[in-house]
Design an enzyme around this catalytic site. Structure first.
Site, PDB file in Angstrom:
ATOM      1  N   GLU A   1       0.817  -1.207   0.000  1.00 18.29           N
ATOM      2  CA  GLU A   1       0.000   0.000   0.000  1.00 18.29           C
ATOM      3  C   GLU A   1       0.860   1.270   0.000  1.00 18.29           C
ATOM      4  O   GLU A   1       0.407   2.343   0.395  1.00 18.29           O
ATOM      5  CB  GLU A   1      -0.941  -0.013   1.209  1.00 18.29           C
ATOM      6  CG  GLU A   1      -1.921  -1.177   1.198  1.00 18.29           C
ATOM      7  CD  GLU A   1      -2.832  -1.197   2.404  1.00 18.29           C
ATOM      8  OE1 GLU A   1      -3.756  -0.377   2.459  1.00 18.29           O
ATOM      9  OE2 GLU A   1      -2.605  -2.030   3.299  1.00 18.29           O
TER      10      GLU A   1
ATOM     11  N   PHE B   1     -15.282 -15.496   0.773  1.00 17.71           N
ATOM     12  CA  PHE B   1     -14.190 -14.588   0.439  1.00 17.71           C
ATOM     13  C   PHE B   1     -12.924 -15.085   1.135  1.00 17.71           C
ATOM     14  O   PHE B   1     -12.949 -15.407   2.324  1.00 17.71           O
ATOM     15  CB  PHE B   1     -14.502 -13.154   0.878  1.00 17.71           C
ATOM     16  CG  PHE B   1     -15.413 -12.422  -0.061  1.00 17.71           C
ATOM     17  CD1 PHE B   1     -14.904 -11.882  -1.236  1.00 17.71           C
ATOM     18  CD2 PHE B   1     -16.757 -12.283   0.224  1.00 17.71           C
ATOM     19  CE1 PHE B   1     -15.742 -11.204  -2.111  1.00 17.71           C
ATOM     20  CE2 PHE B   1     -17.599 -11.609  -0.636  1.00 17.71           C
ATOM     21  CZ  PHE B   1     -17.095 -11.072  -1.818  1.00 17.71           C
TER      22      PHE B   1
ATOM     23  N   SER C   1      -6.659  -2.550   1.457  1.00 17.84           N
ATOM     24  CA  SER C   1      -6.840  -2.083   0.088  1.00 17.84           C
ATOM     25  C   SER C   1      -7.303  -3.166  -0.868  1.00 17.84           C
ATOM     26  O   SER C   1      -7.058  -3.085  -2.074  1.00 17.84           O
ATOM     27  CB  SER C   1      -5.542  -1.443  -0.443  1.00 17.84           C
ATOM     28  OG  SER C   1      -5.215  -0.310   0.312  1.00 17.84           O
TER      29      SER C   1
ATOM     30  N   GLU D   1     -14.131 -16.080   4.798  1.00 18.07           N
ATOM     31  CA  GLU D   1     -15.375 -15.558   5.359  1.00 18.07           C
ATOM     32  C   GLU D   1     -16.576 -15.996   4.520  1.00 18.07           C
ATOM     33  O   GLU D   1     -16.507 -16.020   3.287  1.00 18.07           O
ATOM     34  CB  GLU D   1     -15.348 -14.032   5.412  1.00 18.07           C
ATOM     35  CG  GLU D   1     -14.228 -13.457   6.245  1.00 18.07           C
ATOM     36  CD  GLU D   1     -14.150 -11.945   6.113  1.00 18.07           C
ATOM     37  OE1 GLU D   1     -13.337 -11.333   6.824  1.00 18.07           O
ATOM     38  OE2 GLU D   1     -14.884 -11.369   5.284  1.00 18.07           O
TER      39      GLU D   1
ATOM     40  N   VAL E   1     -21.679 -12.564   2.230  1.00 18.78           N
ATOM     41  CA  VAL E   1     -23.004 -11.962   2.368  1.00 18.78           C
ATOM     42  C   VAL E   1     -23.440 -11.590   0.955  1.00 18.78           C
ATOM     43  O   VAL E   1     -22.829 -10.735   0.315  1.00 18.78           O
ATOM     44  CB  VAL E   1     -22.957 -10.716   3.270  1.00 18.78           C
ATOM     45  CG1 VAL E   1     -24.333 -10.065   3.342  1.00 18.78           C
ATOM     46  CG2 VAL E   1     -22.463 -11.080   4.657  1.00 18.78           C
TER      47      VAL E   1
ATOM     48  N   ASN F   1     -25.329 -10.080  -2.201  1.00 24.30           N
ATOM     49  CA  ASN F   1     -26.005  -8.844  -2.603  1.00 24.30           C
ATOM     50  C   ASN F   1     -26.090  -7.814  -1.470  1.00 24.30           C
ATOM     51  O   ASN F   1     -27.157  -7.254  -1.204  1.00 24.30           O
ATOM     52  CB  ASN F   1     -27.408  -9.149  -3.120  1.00 24.30           C
ATOM     53  CG  ASN F   1     -27.389 -10.110  -4.293  1.00 24.30           C
ATOM     54  OD1 ASN F   1     -26.621  -9.933  -5.232  1.00 24.30           O
ATOM     55  ND2 ASN F   1     -28.228 -11.132  -4.234  1.00 24.30           N
TER      56      ASN F   1
ATOM     57  N   ASP G   1     -16.107  -0.289   8.233  1.00 22.72           N
ATOM     58  CA  ASP G   1     -16.826  -0.694   7.028  1.00 22.72           C
ATOM     59  C   ASP G   1     -17.846  -1.771   7.380  1.00 22.72           C
ATOM     60  O   ASP G   1     -17.512  -2.747   8.075  1.00 22.72           O
ATOM     61  CB  ASP G   1     -15.854  -1.224   5.975  1.00 22.72           C
ATOM     62  CG  ASP G   1     -14.828  -0.172   5.560  1.00 22.72           C
ATOM     63  OD1 ASP G   1     -15.055   1.016   5.849  1.00 22.72           O
ATOM     64  OD2 ASP G   1     -13.814  -0.557   4.947  1.00 22.72           O
TER      65      ASP G   1
ATOM     66  N   ASN H   1     -17.622  -5.353   8.823  1.00 25.86           N
ATOM     67  CA  ASN H   1     -16.666  -6.014   7.940  1.00 25.86           C
ATOM     68  C   ASN H   1     -15.242  -5.842   8.463  1.00 25.86           C
ATOM     69  O   ASN H   1     -14.515  -6.815   8.635  1.00 25.86           O
ATOM     70  CB  ASN H   1     -16.786  -5.455   6.522  1.00 25.86           C
ATOM     71  CG  ASN H   1     -15.980  -6.243   5.513  1.00 25.86           C
ATOM     72  OD1 ASN H   1     -15.800  -7.454   5.663  1.00 25.86           O
ATOM     73  ND2 ASN H   1     -15.488  -5.572   4.489  1.00 25.86           N
TER      74      ASN H   1
ATOM     75  N   ASN I   1     -10.607   0.280   9.917  1.00 27.93           N
ATOM     76  CA  ASN I   1      -9.376   0.814   9.326  1.00 27.93           C
ATOM     77  C   ASN I   1      -8.834   1.894  10.245  1.00 27.93           C
ATOM     78  O   ASN I   1      -9.388   3.001  10.310  1.00 27.93           O
ATOM     79  CB  ASN I   1      -9.668   1.394   7.948  1.00 27.93           C
ATOM     80  CG  ASN I   1     -10.218   0.361   6.983  1.00 27.93           C
ATOM     81  OD1 ASN I   1      -9.467  -0.348   6.340  1.00 27.93           O
ATOM     82  ND2 ASN I   1     -11.537   0.269   6.905  1.00 27.93           N
TER      83      ASN I   1
ATOM     84  N   SER J   1      -9.973   9.751   5.780  1.00 23.85           N
ATOM     85  CA  SER J   1     -11.441   9.766   5.571  1.00 23.85           C
ATOM     86  C   SER J   1     -12.032  11.173   5.690  1.00 23.85           C
ATOM     87  O   SER J   1     -13.160  11.342   6.150  1.00 23.85           O
ATOM     88  CB  SER J   1     -12.153   8.803   6.539  1.00 23.85           C
ATOM     89  OG  SER J   1     -12.031   9.210   7.886  1.00 23.85           O
TER      90      SER J   1
END
Length: 387
Positions: A15, A187, A195, A225, A228, A230, A313, A324, A327, A334
Site C-alpha cells: 500500500e 471470500f 486495500s 469468510e 453476504v 447482494n 466498514d 466487515n 481501518n 477519511s
C-alpha cells in the site's frame, strides 16, 4: 511558537503508493499557521528520507526525488530528534538535522498501520496521531479483530482461518473445513493486508484453491469468510478517544458488485460514475439502520481501544448489519466523510493533533517505576530467587 510535525509516509508495504497520497494530502492541508511540517518518506527499501522535493507530488510521478537525505530516529525516551544517517557522515558520525514535537503516521498496511511504527513512537515517548500499538495491531489482523468483536457481541460474518503451513501440508483438510462450516460462496483474504489486495471470491472448490494460492503469497495467515450475498457496503468514520466519540456521515460506494478492488478504491477515486457519482454521502439508508451503524462503529472503535480517527466498514443485507472491518489509518484520513458535516480537512487534522497531545499527556500520568529493594532480597548465587 509553531510546533514541528513529522508526517511519515510510504513504507515497505503493497500500500506504499496509497500512503504517499495520504501523506501529501495531510501535508497540503495542515494548518501552516500552527505547524511546521517535516516530511519523512520511507522508501520501498525501508530507508527513512527527508527533503523538500517530497512536498511536491509531481516529483514522485517524475521520479525527481534528488535532494533527499537519509535519516534515522532513535528509540530512546524523549529523544525527538532527526539525525543524518551515520553512514552518510564519514568523519563525525550522526548529526542532528531537526527535531519534531508530534508525529502523524500516514503509513498504510504492513510495517506501519500494524503497530510497528507505533511501538517505535512509544519508545521515543513522543505524541503521535492515531491508534496505539494494540489498536493498530488488532485492527490490522482480521482474525484477531473479528475475535475481539465477537467477544463484545458485535455482529460479524462466520469465518475460519488457518496458517499457510497448514494449507501446504494438508489442503484437503482446509477445504473440508471451509465446505462444512461455511459452504460457498466465500471470500478468501490475507489476514494482515488492506486495500482489497489478495482478496478473492470463491464460488466452488476450484476457485477456493486458486483464491488461497493467491492469498498465501501475501500473508502466512489466511481468513475465509462466508459471503453476504447482494449486500450494500456502508462506511462510517469515528473521531475521538476513550468514550468521547463522534461519528461521521455514512457513505455508500457505488459501481461495485462483489468486491471493491484496489482500482475501485484509489485509481478511480477521482473519477465519476455514469451518473456523476462514485459514492453517495450521506448514504441513502433508513434511520434505524443509520443509528445502528453509528452505534456499532463507536463500539468497534472502543473495543480495540482506538483513538484519533478510524473508518469502520459495514455490510448491510436488508435489516441485517455486519461489521466487515475497522481501518485505523483510513486513506486520506477519511476527510471526505467529515467535510459535508462542516469539518474541513484542516480542522480534522487540527483535531487529530489535539487528540494526540491530550492522550500523550494522559499517558504521562502513569507510573513507570516501582521502588522496591528487590535486588537485595535475591541471591542468584545460591539459587534462592523466587519471583
Amino acid at each position: 511558537m509553531k510546533k514541528k510535525v513529522g508526517v511519515v509516509f510510504g513504507g515497505r508495504s503493497v500500500e506504499h503508493e496509497v500512503s504517499v497520497i495520504t501523506g501529501l494530502q495531510i501535508i497540503e492541508n495542515i494548518d501552516k499557521s500552527k505547524y511546521d511540517v517535516i516530511p519523512i518518506y520511507i522508501n520501498k527499501d525501508g530507508k527513512w528520507l527527508t527533503g523538500d522535493s517530497l512536498l511536491d507530488f509531481k516529483n514522485f510521478k517524475e521520479n525527481k526525488l534528488n535532494d533527499l537525505k537519509e535519516i534515522v530516529v532513535i528509540p530512546k525516551s524523549n529523544d525527538n530528534k532527526i539525525y543524518t544517517h551515520p553512514e552518510k557522515i564519514k568523519l563525525f558520525g550522526k548529526k542532528i538535522l531537526d527535531s519534531i514535537d508530534v508525529i502523524i503516521p500516514a503509513v498504510h498496511g504492513t510495517n506501519g498501520e500494524d503497530g510497528t511504527l507505533q511501538g517505535l513512537f512509544e519508545l521515543m515517548n513522543i505524541p503521535y496521531v492515531g491508534g496505539g500499538v494494540l489498536a493498530s495491531s488488532v485492527g490490522m489482523d482480521k482474525v484477531v479483530m473479528k475475535s475481539v468483536f465477537k467477544s463484545y457481541d458485535l455482529p460479524v460474518v462466520d469465518y475460519i482461518w488457518f496458517f499457510r503451513k497448514r494449507w501446504n501440508e494438508n489442503k484437503e483438510n482446509v477445504i473440508k473445513e471451509v465446505e462444512e462450516k461455511l459452504g460457498y460462496p466465500v471470500f478468501v483474504k490475507p489476514a494482515n493486508l488492506g486495500s482489497s489486495i489478495g482478496i478473492t471470491k470463491a464460488k466452488d472448490r476450484e476457485k477456493l484453491e486458486e483464491a488461497i494460492e493467491v492469498a498465501i503469497r501475501y500473508d502466512r495467515k489466511i481468513i475465509v469468510e462466508k459471503s453476504v450475498e447482494n449486500p450494500r457496503e456502508i462506511n462510517c468514520a469515528v473521531l475521538g478517544y476513550d468514550d468521547n466519540l463522534k461519528t461521521s456521515l455514512c457513505e455508500e460506494p457505488l459501481g461495485w458488485k462483489e468486491l471493491l478492488s484496489y482500482e475501485d478504491k484509489y485509481v478511480r477515486s477521482n473519477t465519476k460514475g455514469a451518473k456523476g457519482e462514485r459514492r453517495v454521502i450521506p448514504a441513502d439508508i433508513l434511520d434505524n439502520i443509520k443509528e445502528q451503524i453509528e452505534e456499532l462503529a463507536k463500539q468497534a472503535f472502543m473495543a480495540i481501544d482506538c483513538r484519533g480517527v478510524a473508518r469502520i466498514d459495514f455490510l448491510v443485507q436488508e435489516d441485517k448489519v455486519y461489521i466487515n472491518e475497522i481501518n485505523t489509518m483510513p486513506g486520506s484520513i477519511s476527510y471526505y466523510l467529515w467535510e459535508p458535516m462542516g469539518i474541513s480537512f484542516k480542522e480534522l487534522i487540527n483535531e487529530l493533533l489535539e487528540i494526540a497531545f491530550v492522550t500523550y499527556q494522559d499517558k504521562q500520568k502513569n507510573m513507570y517505576s516501582y521502588d522496591v529493594d528487590l535486588f537485595k532480597k535475591i541471591d542468584l548465587a545460591n539459587n534462592s530467587a523466587k519471583i
